[in-house]
Motif scaffolding. Structure first.
Motif, short mmCIF file in Angstrom:
data_model
loop_
_atom_site.label_atom_id
_atom_site.label_comp_id
_atom_site.label_asym_id
_atom_site.label_seq_id
_atom_site.Cartn_x
_atom_site.Cartn_y
_atom_site.Cartn_z
N VAL A 152 0.54 -1.28 -0.35
CA VAL A 152 -0.07 -0.13 -0.42
C VAL A 152 1.08 1.11 0.32
N VAL A 153 1.90 1.48 0.63
CA VAL A 153 2.45 2.07 1.00
C VAL A 153 3.35 2.35 -0.31
N GLU A 154 4.27 1.65 -1.16
CA GLU A 154 5.05 1.81 -2.52
C GLU A 154 3.69 1.88 -3.53
N SER A 155 2.60 1.57 -4.03
CA SER A 155 1.86 2.00 -4.57
C SER A 155 1.01 3.92 -3.93
N THR A 156 1.58 4.25 -2.70
CA THR A 156 0.71 5.07 -2.99
C THR A 156 1.69 6.60 -2.98
N HIS A 157 3.03 5.76 -3.03
CA HIS A 157 4.38 6.53 -3.00
C HIS A 157 4.31 6.33 -4.58
N GLU A 158 4.04 5.94 -5.41
CA GLU A 158 4.22 5.39 -6.69
C GLU A 158 3.09 6.80 -7.28
N SER A 159 1.47 6.20 -6.81
CA SER A 159 1.08 6.85 -7.55
C SER A 159 1.14 9.23 -6.78
N VAL A 160 1.60 9.12 -6.27
CA VAL A 160 1.50 10.32 -5.73
C VAL A 160 2.88 11.05 -7.19
N LEU A 161 3.77 10.23 -6.64
CA LEU A 161 4.84 10.47 -7.54
C LEU A 161 5.01 10.81 -9.09
N SER A 162 3.56 9.53 -9.43
CA SER A 162 3.53 9.66 -10.59
C SER A 162 2.78 11.04 -11.63
N ALA A 163 2.42 12.15 -10.50
CA ALA A 163 1.81 13.40 -10.89
C ALA A 163 3.26 14.24 -11.38
N PRO A 217 6.37 15.18 -14.19
CA PRO A 217 7.37 14.22 -15.31
C PRO A 217 8.15 13.72 -14.64
N GLU A 218 8.22 12.50 -15.21
CA GLU A 218 9.14 11.43 -14.91
C GLU A 218 10.53 12.11 -14.61
N GLU A 219 10.87 12.55 -15.72
CA GLU A 219 12.57 13.71 -15.44
C GLU A 219 12.42 14.68 -13.76
N LEU A 220 11.24 14.90 -13.48
CA LEU A 220 11.73 15.10 -12.31
C LEU A 220 11.29 14.31 -10.83
N ARG A 221 11.04 13.21 -11.05
CA ARG A 221 10.92 12.54 -9.59
C ARG A 221 11.91 12.03 -8.88
N LYS A 222 13.22 11.63 -9.36
CA LYS A 222 14.08 11.28 -9.17
C LYS A 222 14.80 12.72 -8.34
N PRO A 223 15.27 13.72 -9.02
CA PRO A 223 15.76 15.15 -8.26
C PRO A 223 14.57 15.62 -7.51
N PHE A 224 13.20 15.34 -7.56
CA PHE A 224 12.62 15.71 -5.80
C PHE A 224 12.92 14.89 -4.81
N THR A 225 12.99 13.31 -5.14
CA THR A 225 13.27 12.83 -4.68
C THR A 225 14.28 13.27 -3.74
N GLU A 226 15.46 13.05 -4.29
CA GLU A 226 17.17 13.45 -3.58
C GLU A 226 16.67 14.40 -3.36
N ALA A 227 16.41 15.57 -3.74
CA ALA A 227 16.46 17.12 -3.00
C ALA A 227 15.68 17.00 -1.39
N LEU A 228 14.66 16.10 -1.07
CA LEU A 228 13.10 16.24 0.26
C LEU A 228 14.55 15.13 0.36
N THR A 229 15.38 14.35 0.61
CA THR A 229 16.17 13.15 1.16
C THR A 229 17.00 14.29 1.60
N LEU A 230 17.43 15.03 0.72
CA LEU A 230 19.19 16.07 1.29
C LEU A 230 18.57 17.13 2.48
N LEU A 231 17.80 17.85 2.41
CA LEU A 231 16.86 18.82 3.59
C LEU A 231 16.95 17.80 4.30
N VAL A 232 16.00 16.10 4.47
CA VAL A 232 15.08 15.96 5.70
C VAL A 232 16.72 15.06 6.39
#
Length: 155
Positions: A107-118, A120-135
């Motif tokens: 469920v968690v994986e599916s929810t995360h995939e659904s949210v990130l699918s909103a 564009p593909e090229e922004l998904r990895k940089p977005f999560t990497e940037a949030l990880t760096l901040l946190v």
């Protein structure tokens, strides 16, 4: 003229609350809560005490006791004496808890995939990497405050 700065607090709060609400609803379908999922997940990673798990997942001690009581009552986890500290209790996940965790992981994986699918593909990895760096960096610790903001409950 400078470009206005985005209201980072608003954006992060809104996104976090929206995701927490969606995750809570989705996990309810398999009989779990976000907090129970986090506690079970962490407990499976090793022999951790209630306090260690609470610290790792950002729960206060009172909330951790309530969640552990519920997990134990539902047969999802058991408290066992710590081999190194007789006052501490290790949280062990039962077979029933492992089965629930397998479902909640999906469920968690599916929810995360659904949210990130909103995004564009090229922004998904940089977005999560940037949030990880901040946190893990600048926003890793909470600043002491005379009136800390109230944290919303996810379960």
């Amino acid at each position: 003229m400078t470009t206005p700065t985005a209201d980072l607090s608003f954006l992060l709060n809104w996104a976090g609350h929206s995701l927490a609400t969606e995750m809570t609803a989705n996990l309810a379908e398999v009989g779990a809560t976000p907090r129970a999922h986090c506690v079970l997940h962490r407990a499976l990673e090793g022999e951790f005490t209630q306090s260690q798990i609470a610290d790792a997942v950002g729960l206060d001690k009172t909330t951790m006791v309530v969640i552990t009581d519920k997990l134990e009552k539902e047969g999802l986890a058991v408290r066992m004496p710590s081999p190194v500290d007789r006052r501490a209790r290790i949280i062990a996940v039962t077979d029933k808890g492992r089965a629930l965790l397998a479902q909640s992981d999906e469920v968690v994986e599916s929810t995360h995939e659904s949210v990130l699918s909103a995004l564009p593909e090229e922004l998904r990895k940089p977005f999560t990497e940037a949030l990880t760096l901040l946190v893990e960096g600048r926003l890793a610790k909470f600043v002491e405050s005379a009136q800390p903001p109230r944290r919303r409950s996810a379960s």
